[in-house]
Design an enzyme around this catalytic site. Sequence first.
Site, mmCIF file in Angstrom:
data_model
loop_
_atom_site.group_PDB
_atom_site.id
_atom_site.type_symbol
_atom_site.label_atom_id
_atom_site.label_comp_id
_atom_site.label_asym_id
_atom_site.label_seq_id
_atom_site.Cartn_x
_atom_site.Cartn_y
_atom_site.Cartn_z
ATOM 1 N N SER A 136 -4.887 -25.740 -73.310
ATOM 2 C CA SER A 136 -3.925 -25.839 -74.407
ATOM 3 C C SER A 136 -3.011 -27.026 -74.144
ATOM 4 O O SER A 136 -2.849 -27.444 -72.989
ATOM 5 C CB SER A 136 -3.092 -24.553 -74.486
ATOM 6 O OG SER A 136 -2.012 -24.693 -75.385
ATOM 7 N N TYR A 174 1.738 -17.673 -70.725
ATOM 8 C CA TYR A 174 0.700 -18.449 -71.409
ATOM 9 C C TYR A 174 0.598 -19.854 -70.823
ATOM 10 O O TYR A 174 -0.503 -20.328 -70.505
ATOM 11 C CB TYR A 174 1.004 -18.511 -72.906
ATOM 12 C CG TYR A 174 -0.058 -19.192 -73.724
ATOM 13 C CD1 TYR A 174 -1.222 -18.519 -74.076
ATOM 14 C CD2 TYR A 174 0.101 -20.506 -74.160
ATOM 15 C CE1 TYR A 174 -2.199 -19.138 -74.841
ATOM 16 C CE2 TYR A 174 -0.868 -21.126 -74.923
ATOM 17 C CZ TYR A 174 -2.022 -20.444 -75.254
ATOM 18 O OH TYR A 174 -2.993 -21.067 -76.007
#
Length: 262
Positions: free
Chosen positions: A150, A163
């Site tokens: 990401s 995350y």
Amino acid sequence: MADLKSRVEKRLKGKVAIVTGGSSGIGESTAILFAREGAKVVIAARDVVKGDEVVNKIRGDGGEAVFFKTDVSNENDIKTLIAQTIFKYKKIDILFNNAGIELQKPVTETTGEELNKILDVNLKGVFYGCKYAIPYMIKNKRGSIINTASAAGVVGYPNLAAYCASKGGVVLLTKEMALDYAKHNIRVNAVCPGAIETPMIKRFISKSPHPNATEKQMAEMHPLGRMGKPEEVANAVLFLASDESSFVTGQAMLVDGGLTAQ
């Protein structure tokens, strides 16, 4: 003439590809694109209904695909997935470790159980997928692994502690494995999407106090002025999976509309 012929041929002709998290979003788009480019696609996900729907889409388009129910946070599920793929197709050419989940919390509000869940899916799922697929790629003397990281694995974002940690781990694990297995002609890369219009992002937006404002803000934070589409990430994954990227390994390819260029 040979060059012209190679451009016309499907880029993944004859290859076997596993796509985790293949029942929706980036995984679904990539599975469909892989099949259109000639791959036999193994779709792995927890949702049987949606997984079968993607298989039917691919078959309806003239492609080949199967679905195996898999929870990537479960090591035994991954071992079974790899074994089922080998039993059916005898090899694995491409592994797209894409399954992932999100959590909107800072460190002080994140429980140990929540941290473990994020790491189990986002990081350990990648680790175990590679652990059990790579030996077969070594036997085949080639392979391409693509991991979904990401933009939040490259730079920090507020309220995404677990995350960010998981996706940062994916980026460095990708680079480490690229070094370990280059001698076996196995390439390992990652894609690092910005905000992409997927069910996960929609859930993220819906949980905010002001969803419309959040959606607008997420679009505007990208210099291109919008969120990305799953198909746009799938195109990057296809490049990394194909022989067109034969001299590319250990890279974290940002597909983020310029987000991290700021």
